[in-house]
Every structure is written in structure tokens, then in C-alpha cells.
Design a protein around this motif. Structure first.
Motif, short mmCIF file in Angstrom:
data_model
loop_
_atom_site.label_atom_id
_atom_site.label_comp_id
_atom_site.label_asym_id
_atom_site.label_seq_id
_atom_site.Cartn_x
_atom_site.Cartn_y
_atom_site.Cartn_z
N TYR A 3 2.15 -30.25 20.23
CA TYR A 3 3.36 -30.09 19.42
C TYR A 3 3.56 -31.35 18.56
CZ TYR A 3 4.28 -26.55 22.99
OH TYR A 3 4.18 -25.49 23.85
N ARG A 38 3.46 -21.14 22.53
CA ARG A 38 4.26 -22.20 21.92
C ARG A 38 5.60 -22.35 22.62
NH1 ARG A 38 1.27 -25.47 19.58
NH2 ARG A 38 2.88 -26.14 18.15
N VAL A 39 6.03 -21.29 23.31
CA VAL A 39 7.28 -21.33 24.06
C VAL A 39 7.10 -20.58 25.37
CG1 VAL A 39 8.25 -19.25 22.99
CG2 VAL A 39 9.80 -20.97 23.90
N LEU A 58 5.74 -30.40 30.97
CA LEU A 58 6.65 -30.35 29.84
C LEU A 58 7.57 -31.55 29.90
CD1 LEU A 58 9.72 -28.68 30.74
CD2 LEU A 58 7.79 -27.36 31.57
N TYR A 111 6.98 -33.30 17.86
CA TYR A 111 7.74 -34.09 18.83
C TYR A 111 8.18 -35.46 18.30
CZ TYR A 111 8.25 -31.79 23.38
OH TYR A 111 8.66 -31.00 24.41
N SER A 130 8.71 -26.01 25.92
CA SER A 130 7.42 -26.13 25.23
C SER A 130 6.41 -26.70 26.22
CB SER A 130 7.56 -27.04 24.01
OG SER A 130 8.52 -26.50 23.12
#
Length: 141
Positions: A112, A22-23, A51, A115, A41
Motif C-alpha cells: 500500500y 486490498r481490503v 496489518l 501509507y 488493509s
């Protein structure tokens, strides 16, 4: 297996860890040579990492000057024999508009879903970073 396994492609367990992360931590180089590392992310997209970023960030300015980057994901465990990490090295390309920009936006919003509400990716103010994987270093696999 040695502590550090090197290879040109992200496959197997290393690809699974990277895709699920996730990161990640993106390393760029400032014009004076000072490192700059920030959380990002990412999405793993075949042989590259993509990204989004706002247009006027330090990381984007650094990449415009020097496209060499690294990006790292890890899985910490109190049992250090179970630590796992993947470091990707490559060239970053900045994408400001067009079909590929839209495609990456869709990939990011799929992974994600926060966003659109919390950090909208907007044409004209957001860019996509496309990192072509040149080399990887892994440990714990």
C-alpha cells in the motif's frame, strides 16, 4: 467439493485471493461480547496476516482483552456460482516496537504505497497486529 472447505493452512487459490485483497474485514469481540467488524488493509505473511492500526482504536482495545479474531476477504460476482471468500480465524498479537514492527511496516508500505502520505505508520502511535492463522474456511475454490 462442498460449499465450505476447512483447513488449517492458507494455500493455493485461497492464499492468492487473500494476498491480492486490498481490503479485508476484521472481526473482534467487545468486552461485553458484542462483535466489532471493521475494514482493514492486510498483508499475507506466510502463515499469518499482518496489518497496522492506530494505538487507541476499538479493535486494539478489544484484542488486548480477547485476542481471538477473524478476518475475511471475498470476491463478489453477480454470478453467485463464482463467489469466492476466505475467512481466517486466529490469535492476534499486538506489536508496539522493534524489528518485527519495522518489518511489518515495510511489508505494508510495499503493498500500500499510499501509507506514508495518507496514513503514516508512526512509532508510538501505530501498532502492528500479527494474526497467527489457526483455521480457515473457504468457499468457491
Amino acid at each position: 467439493m462442498s460449499l465450505f472447505d476447512q483447513g488449517p493452512l492458507l494455500t493455493g487459490g485461497a492464499a492468492e485471493l487473500f494476498a491480492a485483497a486490498r481490503v479485508a474485514y476484521l472481526g473482534t469481540v467487545r468486552p461485553g461480547g458484542e462483535p466489532h467488524v471493521v475494514p482493514v488493509s492486510p498483508v499475507l505473511d506466510l502463515d499469518r496476516v499482518v496489518l497496522a492500526s492506530e494505538f487507541a482504536t476499538v479493535k486494539v482495545r478489544n484484542i488486548r482483552e480477547n485476542p481471538q479474531v477473524s478476518i475475511t476477504v471475498d470476491e463478489y460476482n453477480e454470478d453467485w456460482d463464482r463467489l469466492r471468500a476466505v475467512m481466517v480465524f486466529g490469535q492476534a498479537q499486538i506489536i508496539e516496537s522493534g524489528y518485527e514492527w519495522e518489518r511489518i511496516k515495510n511489508l505494508l508500505e510495499e503493498k500500500y504505497p499510499q501509507y506514508p502520505e495518507q496514513s503514516p505508520i508512526v512509532p508510538g502511535t501505530s501498532v502492528m497486529l500479527d494474526i497467527r492463522v489457526d483455521r480457515i474456511v473457504t468457499w468457491g475454490f
